[in-house]
Design a protein around this motif. Structure first.
Motif, PDB file in Angstrom:
ATOM      1  N   MET A  48     -24.232 -30.810  25.999  1.00 16.11           N
ATOM      2  CA  MET A  48     -22.663 -30.784  26.450  1.00 16.11           C
ATOM      3  C   MET A  48     -22.429 -29.715  27.631  1.00 16.11           C
ATOM      4  O   MET A  48     -23.008 -28.559  27.293  1.00 16.11           O
ATOM      5  CB  MET A  48     -21.888 -30.678  25.204  1.00 16.11           C
ATOM      6  N   ALA A  49     -21.790 -30.151  28.633  1.00 12.52           N
ATOM      7  CA  ALA A  49     -21.530 -29.178  29.776  1.00 12.52           C
ATOM      8  C   ALA A  49     -20.621 -28.186  29.256  1.00 12.52           C
ATOM      9  O   ALA A  49     -19.872 -28.253  28.119  1.00 12.52           O
ATOM     10  CB  ALA A  49     -20.991 -29.650  30.829  1.00 12.52           C
ATOM     11  N   GLU A  50     -20.475 -26.941  29.980  1.00 13.57           N
ATOM     12  CA  GLU A  50     -19.495 -25.896  29.490  1.00 13.57           C
ATOM     13  C   GLU A  50     -18.293 -26.365  29.729  1.00 13.57           C
ATOM     14  O   GLU A  50     -17.095 -25.910  28.845  1.00 13.57           O
ATOM     15  CB  GLU A  50     -19.930 -24.721  30.805  1.00 13.57           C
ATOM     16  N   ALA A  51     -17.848 -27.054  30.640  1.00 14.36           N
ATOM     17  CA  ALA A  51     -16.371 -27.418  30.545  1.00 14.36           C
ATOM     18  C   ALA A  51     -15.981 -28.203  29.392  1.00 14.36           C
ATOM     19  O   ALA A  51     -15.007 -28.078  28.693  1.00 14.36           O
ATOM     20  CB  ALA A  51     -16.261 -28.287  31.754  1.00 14.36           C
ATOM     21  N   SER A  52     -17.032 -29.305  28.817  1.00 13.58           N
ATOM     22  CA  SER A  52     -16.836 -30.033  27.678  1.00 13.58           C
ATOM     23  C   SER A  52     -16.540 -29.000  26.564  1.00 13.58           C
ATOM     24  O   SER A  52     -16.002 -29.295  25.570  1.00 13.58           O
ATOM     25  CB  SER A  52     -17.925 -31.164  27.561  1.00 13.58           C
ATOM     26  N   VAL A  53     -17.592 -28.147  26.264  1.00 17.08           N
ATOM     27  CA  VAL A  53     -17.682 -27.093  25.215  1.00 17.08           C
ATOM     28  C   VAL A  53     -16.347 -26.590  25.234  1.00 17.08           C
ATOM     29  O   VAL A  53     -15.685 -26.166  24.080  1.00 17.08           O
ATOM     30  CB  VAL A  53     -18.729 -26.194  25.291  1.00 17.08           C
ATOM     31  N   GLY A  54     -15.737 -25.731  26.153  1.00 24.02           N
ATOM     32  CA  GLY A  54     -14.488 -25.304  26.224  1.00 24.02           C
ATOM     33  C   GLY A  54     -13.455 -26.042  25.853  1.00 24.02           C
ATOM     34  O   GLY A  54     -12.521 -25.603  25.052  1.00 24.02           O
ATOM     35  N   VAL A  55     -13.277 -27.331  26.160  1.00 27.18           N
ATOM     36  CA  VAL A  55     -12.506 -28.260  25.665  1.00 27.18           C
ATOM     37  C   VAL A  55     -12.362 -28.242  24.245  1.00 27.18           C
ATOM     38  O   VAL A  55     -11.497 -28.230  23.348  1.00 27.18           O
ATOM     39  CB  VAL A  55     -12.237 -29.453  26.403  1.00 27.18           C
ATOM     40  N   ARG A  56     -13.540 -28.550  23.698  1.00 22.73           N
ATOM     41  CA  ARG A  56     -13.926 -28.852  22.304  1.00 22.73           C
ATOM     42  C   ARG A  56     -13.402 -27.558  21.496  1.00 22.73           C
ATOM     43  O   ARG A  56     -12.887 -27.625  20.409  1.00 22.73           O
ATOM     44  CB  ARG A  56     -15.228 -29.194  22.048  1.00 22.73           C
ATOM     45  N   GLU A  57     -13.777 -26.106  22.182  1.00 17.22           N
ATOM     46  CA  GLU A  57     -13.387 -24.982  21.233  1.00 17.22           C
ATOM     47  C   GLU A  57     -12.005 -24.872  21.197  1.00 17.22           C
ATOM     48  O   GLU A  57     -11.406 -24.327  20.236  1.00 17.22           O
ATOM     49  CB  GLU A  57     -13.996 -23.877  21.797  1.00 17.22           C
ATOM     50  N   ARG A  58     -11.107 -25.229  22.260  1.00 20.72           N
ATOM     51  CA  ARG A  58      -9.584 -25.108  22.324  1.00 20.72           C
ATOM     52  C   ARG A  58      -9.332 -25.805  21.215  1.00 20.72           C
ATOM     53  O   ARG A  58      -8.263 -25.562  20.658  1.00 20.72           O
ATOM     54  CB  ARG A  58      -9.248 -25.522  23.938  1.00 20.72           C
ATOM     55  N   GLU A  59      -9.687 -27.056  21.185  1.00 20.33           N
ATOM     56  CA  GLU A  59      -9.290 -28.106  20.124  1.00 20.33           C
ATOM     57  C   GLU A  59      -9.288 -27.530  18.795  1.00 20.33           C
ATOM     58  O   GLU A  59      -8.320 -27.648  18.113  1.00 20.33           O
ATOM     59  CB  GLU A  59      -9.882 -29.354  20.518  1.00 20.33           C
ATOM     60  N   GLU A  60     -10.667 -27.027  18.523  1.00 17.63           N
ATOM     61  CA  GLU A  60     -10.723 -26.556  17.167  1.00 17.63           C
ATOM     62  C   GLU A  60      -9.851 -25.524  16.936  1.00 17.63           C
ATOM     63  O   GLU A  60      -9.374 -25.327  15.841  1.00 17.63           O
ATOM     64  CB  GLU A  60     -12.335 -26.074  17.170  1.00 17.63           C
ATOM     65  N   ARG A  61      -9.549 -24.298  18.143  1.00 15.33           N
ATOM     66  CA  ARG A  61      -8.835 -23.119  17.645  1.00 15.33           C
ATOM     67  C   ARG A  61      -7.250 -23.620  17.510  1.00 15.33           C
ATOM     68  O   ARG A  61      -6.774 -23.212  16.839  1.00 15.33           O
ATOM     69  CB  ARG A  61      -8.995 -22.527  18.745  1.00 15.33           C
ATOM     70  N   GLY A  62      -6.789 -24.783  17.987  1.00 19.47           N
ATOM     71  CA  GLY A  62      -5.703 -25.347  18.045  1.00 19.47           C
ATOM     72  C   GLY A  62      -5.368 -25.855  16.580  1.00 19.47           C
ATOM     73  O   GLY A  62      -4.299 -25.633  15.843  1.00 19.47           O
ATOM     74  N   LYS A  63      -6.552 -26.638  16.092  1.00 20.19           N
ATOM     75  CA  LYS A  63      -6.254 -27.018  14.735  1.00 20.19           C
ATOM     76  C   LYS A  63      -6.158 -25.845  13.692  1.00 20.19           C
ATOM     77  O   LYS A  63      -5.475 -25.993  12.687  1.00 20.19           O
ATOM     78  CB  LYS A  63      -7.572 -27.901  14.522  1.00 20.19           C
ATOM     79  N   VAL A  64      -6.918 -24.967  13.822  1.00 20.05           N
ATOM     80  CA  VAL A  64      -6.665 -23.658  13.128  1.00 20.05           C
ATOM     81  C   VAL A  64      -5.688 -23.098  12.839  1.00 20.05           C
ATOM     82  O   VAL A  64      -4.717 -22.849  11.799  1.00 20.05           O
ATOM     83  CB  VAL A  64      -7.829 -22.648  13.554  1.00 20.05           C
ATOM     84  N   ARG A  65      -4.811 -22.810  14.135  1.00 19.90           N
ATOM     85  CA  ARG A  65      -3.652 -22.326  14.325  1.00 19.90           C
ATOM     86  C   ARG A  65      -2.421 -23.238  13.636  1.00 19.90           C
ATOM     87  O   ARG A  65      -1.404 -22.513  13.055  1.00 19.90           O
ATOM     88  CB  ARG A  65      -3.213 -21.976  15.790  1.00 19.90           C
ATOM     89  N   SER A  66      -2.616 -24.452  13.830  1.00 22.23           N
ATOM     90  CA  SER A  66      -1.764 -25.365  13.226  1.00 22.23           C
ATOM     91  C   SER A  66      -1.679 -25.280  11.706  1.00 22.23           C
ATOM     92  O   SER A  66      -0.849 -25.275  10.881  1.00 22.23           O
ATOM     93  CB  SER A  66      -1.705 -26.773  13.622  1.00 22.23           C
ATOM     94  N   GLY A  67      -3.044 -25.343  11.013  1.00 15.85           N
ATOM     95  CA  GLY A  67      -3.038 -24.989   9.523  1.00 15.85           C
ATOM     96  C   GLY A  67      -2.715 -23.558   9.285  1.00 15.85           C
ATOM     97  O   GLY A  67      -1.697 -23.588   7.995  1.00 15.85           O
TER      98      GLY A  67
END
Length: 354
Positions: A166-185
């Motif tokens: 997975m490229a860095e651009a895809s990894v960055g999007v994936r990590e941002r989504e995970e952080r967003g889920k944590v913040r919403s929780g």
């Protein structure tokens, strides 16, 4: 394909499915170079793609890549025919870079066709909204597709099909989504402290804040001497469940059903006597209780027979009357008189002998 690499590819596709909603059959966008190299290495291109991606595929090729296959020189006619056979098995992706849609022209012109790099990057776009998997041998095409988030890339190296990590651009999007889920929780859990939450958690926040407000009102009411609030507090405390006791960790005892029962020891003679005495005392106590019950019953009957007169106290026992020994007519001699008569007769006999 080796097992370790196959496992890595399966996990990688699972990440694409979770983060970018890829679903089988996967749309694989082929270029003309990978078709030529697969024929040179004598590879089954479509079967290898299915094994690499671990799922069904939907092969696609652009009009510019088909035009490149027709215009590229081949060593033999059989080789070029093999290229075109693979292209015919793929679905044609209308890129719009050729004048084939123009009714006045019947063939594609080389001046209007774009290069493979420009054509594929324009079809994929900046977001890859159609979720294409790019299979290309061109290094420039792969470099441009790495900048697009959520774009898997496949190529062939020495007759081995490889999927890039997975490229860095895809990894960055994936990590941002995970952080967003944590913040919403965290936001959902922080409603008790008054932190603003999304609309989906408004109801839960209202409930929690309402409970806290009610508790505060009850506390103020109890401080002010409100009897109703105090009674409610006592009821809540009385109806509250007891705290759960922590289970003790350690070795457990044996199963009582599987343990052999201890045999009773035979009692000695003294113990048997003592047990008999105890049993006799217990029977005497039971007899006394039954006598007292009978006295109560007879007392109640006597009271009814006397017309409601006085009755002896139930606690006192009646003394039994002792009858004198003798005849039943009352003219008999007592024991003392009989003894005196016997003594006198004996004395007279002794006197006569003397």
């Amino acid at each position: 394909m080796r097992g370790k690499r196959s496992k890595q590819y399966r996990k990688l596709m699972h990440r694409y499915e979770l983060s970018f909603n890829f679903r089988a059959p996967y749309q694989v966008l082929l270029d003309d170079e990978i078709i030529r190299d697969s024929e040179r290495f004598k590879m089954d291109l479509l079967g290898g793609l299915e094994r690499t991606l671990h799922g069904a595929i939907k092969p696609m090729i652009t009009q510019c890549s088909v035009h490149a296959l027709y215009t590229t020189h081949a060593d033999t006619a059989a080789t070029k025919s093999a290229w075109l056979d693979v292209a015919r098995k793929c679905e044609t992706r209308r890129c719009g870079h050729t004048p084939s849609n123009n009714p006045t022209t019947t063939t594609t012109s080389s001046s209007s066709a774009l290069s493979t790099c420009d054509c594929i990057t324009s079809v994929v776009g900046s977001t890859n909204k159609n979720r294409y998997i790019v299979a290309s041998q061109d290094a420039e095409v792969r470099a441009r597709c790495r900048e697009v988030p959520g774009t898997p890339i496949v190529y062939i190296r020495r007759s081995v099909m490889i999927m890039e990590p997975m490229a860095e651009a895809s990894v960055g999007v994936r990590e941002r989504e995970e952080r967003g889920k944590v913040r919403s929780g965290v936001g959902r859990g922080a409603t008790s402290s008054g932190i603003t939450t999304p609309k989906s958690t408004t109801k839960a926040a209202t409930t929690v804040m309402g409970k806290r407000k009610r508790d505060a009102d009850e506390h103020q009411g109890s401080a002010g001497g409100n009897g109703r609030d105090d009674a409610d507090g006592r009821d809540d405390a009385r109806g509250a469940a007891p705290p759960l006791q922590k289970r003790r960790k350690g070795p457990k005892g044996p199963n009582p059903l599987s343990v052999k029962k201890t045999a009773k020891k035979p009692r000695s003679g003294e113990e048997e006597k003592h047990g008999a005495v105890v049993e006799s005392q217990a029977s005497d106590k039971v007899g006394d209780r039954s006598r007292v019950a009978r006295v109560h019953a007879t007392g109640d009957q006597n009271a009814e027979g006397n017309g409601g007169g006085e009755v002896d106290e139930p606690g006192k026992r009646k003394r039994r009357r002792k009858h004198k020994t003798g005849s039943n007519n009352g003219g008999g001699v007592s024991h003392s008189a009989a003894a005196a008569a016997a003594a006198a007769a004996a004395a007279g006999v002794l006197a006569a002998e003397a």
